[in-house]
Design an enzyme around this catalytic site. Sequence first.
Site, PDB file in Angstrom:
ATOM      1  N   CYS A 142       0.752  -1.318   0.296  1.00 35.83           N
ATOM      2  CA  CYS A 142      -0.049  -0.240   0.253  1.00 35.83           C
ATOM      3  C   CYS A 142       0.741   0.836   0.100  1.00 35.83           C
ATOM      4  O   CYS A 142       0.988   1.270  -1.253  1.00 35.83           O
ATOM      5  CB  CYS A 142      -0.917  -0.001   1.188  1.00 35.83           C
ATOM      6  N   HIS A 235      -4.556  -4.221  -0.136  1.00 39.50           N
ATOM      7  CA  HIS A 235      -4.260  -5.092   1.069  1.00 39.50           C
ATOM      8  C   HIS A 235      -4.701  -6.505   1.540  1.00 39.50           C
ATOM      9  O   HIS A 235      -5.800  -6.619   1.751  1.00 39.50           O
ATOM     10  CB  HIS A 235      -5.160  -3.747   1.818  1.00 39.50           C
ATOM     11  N   GLU A 237      -4.009  -8.542   3.068  1.00 42.72           N
ATOM     12  CA  GLU A 237      -3.765  -8.641   4.015  1.00 42.72           C
ATOM     13  C   GLU A 237      -4.987  -8.762   5.615  1.00 42.72           C
ATOM     14  O   GLU A 237      -5.049  -9.633   6.083  1.00 42.72           O
ATOM     15  CB  GLU A 237      -2.095  -8.428   4.863  1.00 42.72           C
TER      16      GLU A 237
END
Length: 335
Positions: A142, A235, A237
Amino acid sequence: MPIKIPDHLPAKEVLINENIFVMEEKVAFHQDIRPLRIAIMNLMPTKETTETQILRLLSNTPLQVEFELLHPATHQSKNTSKEHLNLFYKTFDEVADQQFDGMIITGAPVETMEFEDVTYWNELTRIMEWSKANVTSTLHICWASQAGLYYHFGVPKYPLSDKMFGVFPHRINKANVKLLRGFDEIFMVPQSRHTEVRREDLEGLPGLEILSESEEAGVYIAATTDGRQIFVTGHSEYDPCTLKWEYDRDVGKGMDIAIPHNYYPDNDPAKLPPITWRAHANLLFSNWLNYYVYQETPYDLSELKKQAELLPAAAAQHGRQAAVEAEAYDWGAGI
Ligand SMILES: CC(=O)SCCNC(=O)CCNC(=O)[C@H](O)C(C)(C)COP(=O)(O)OP(=O)(O)OC[C@H]1O[C@@H](n2cnc3c(N)ncnc32)[C@H](O)[C@@H]1OP(=O)(O)O
Ligand SMILES: N[C@@H](CCO)C(=O)O
């Protein structure tokens, strides 16, 4: 992990053409094994949440992984306690004389600032410079992907009129890329940012390619052709409810924020969002760990520095051809 196939079995050719990782017996025979060393530069204010998210994805591999959590020494953290940092974190200067197989640099809520106004910008540029000679592959997530593209390639970021917020369909741009092995043609990724990098600024940059994009969300993954630097704008994750938490936070602050796209059932924030990106998140991290870290990193990590020292010396002594040869230097079969 690679599949070991006898050197002349016909299936080998077919699987190589399908981008399946096949290791010849003679290479497998020479592979030594040790735990991977991964540095995690955690720039997020919510450090404990991010630690859990990243370690979850790094643990989905048969490889042994040792990690070192790092925080910027030049930033006074408001949201993470000193006790937590003292107990579990080191600063860059404490590890600068070491080498790592991989490094992850996380996102940070500083994307609307100029890079140079970020308290730890100078420290981060030192780390990114150091990573070229001391880390086999660095994954920037990011804001860190914007910071890395800006530092390494001079790519600017641009403000968005509306936050890129939600879970978006993404596509693979290039066939047979190891980082995207096993990915579906269309896959979902959470995006949550107020700024973007643009394809036209990346296109044509020597040594950099765009590996994945989204019609709505733009560039998702770019990487150097040698795989040493990987820039991921999304993102993967994130936990199932991270976007919900961000949305509720911003609604609570009275901000004019749209409901995250493709997230809540019936677009209703009262309903629990299903997770639609977990499989590809796991694949992204395990592909990175396997193909960009484990298979590429030298068994003896000090080789990394020797290789970096060799490049400019070879270029000065023998001109361009020698530098090209040095670049093709055999790092061995990895560990
Ligand atoms: C684009 C991406 O990379 S997305 C990843 C970023 N996403 C997130 O961080 C989501 C979670 N974070 C949040 O929700 C919020 O930042 C909160 C709730 C933790 C705190 O928000 P606020 O109270 O409004 O802001 P606050 O003034 O505490 O600053 C927040 C953070 O911004 C960062 N920050 C702000 N100004 C600066 C600056 N000049 N230089 C560097 N970092 C800064 C810091 O990380 C700071 O937290 P920290 O000191 O604990 O590291
Ligand atoms: N994902 C971030 C974006 C801000 O950088 C947030 O919503 O906090």
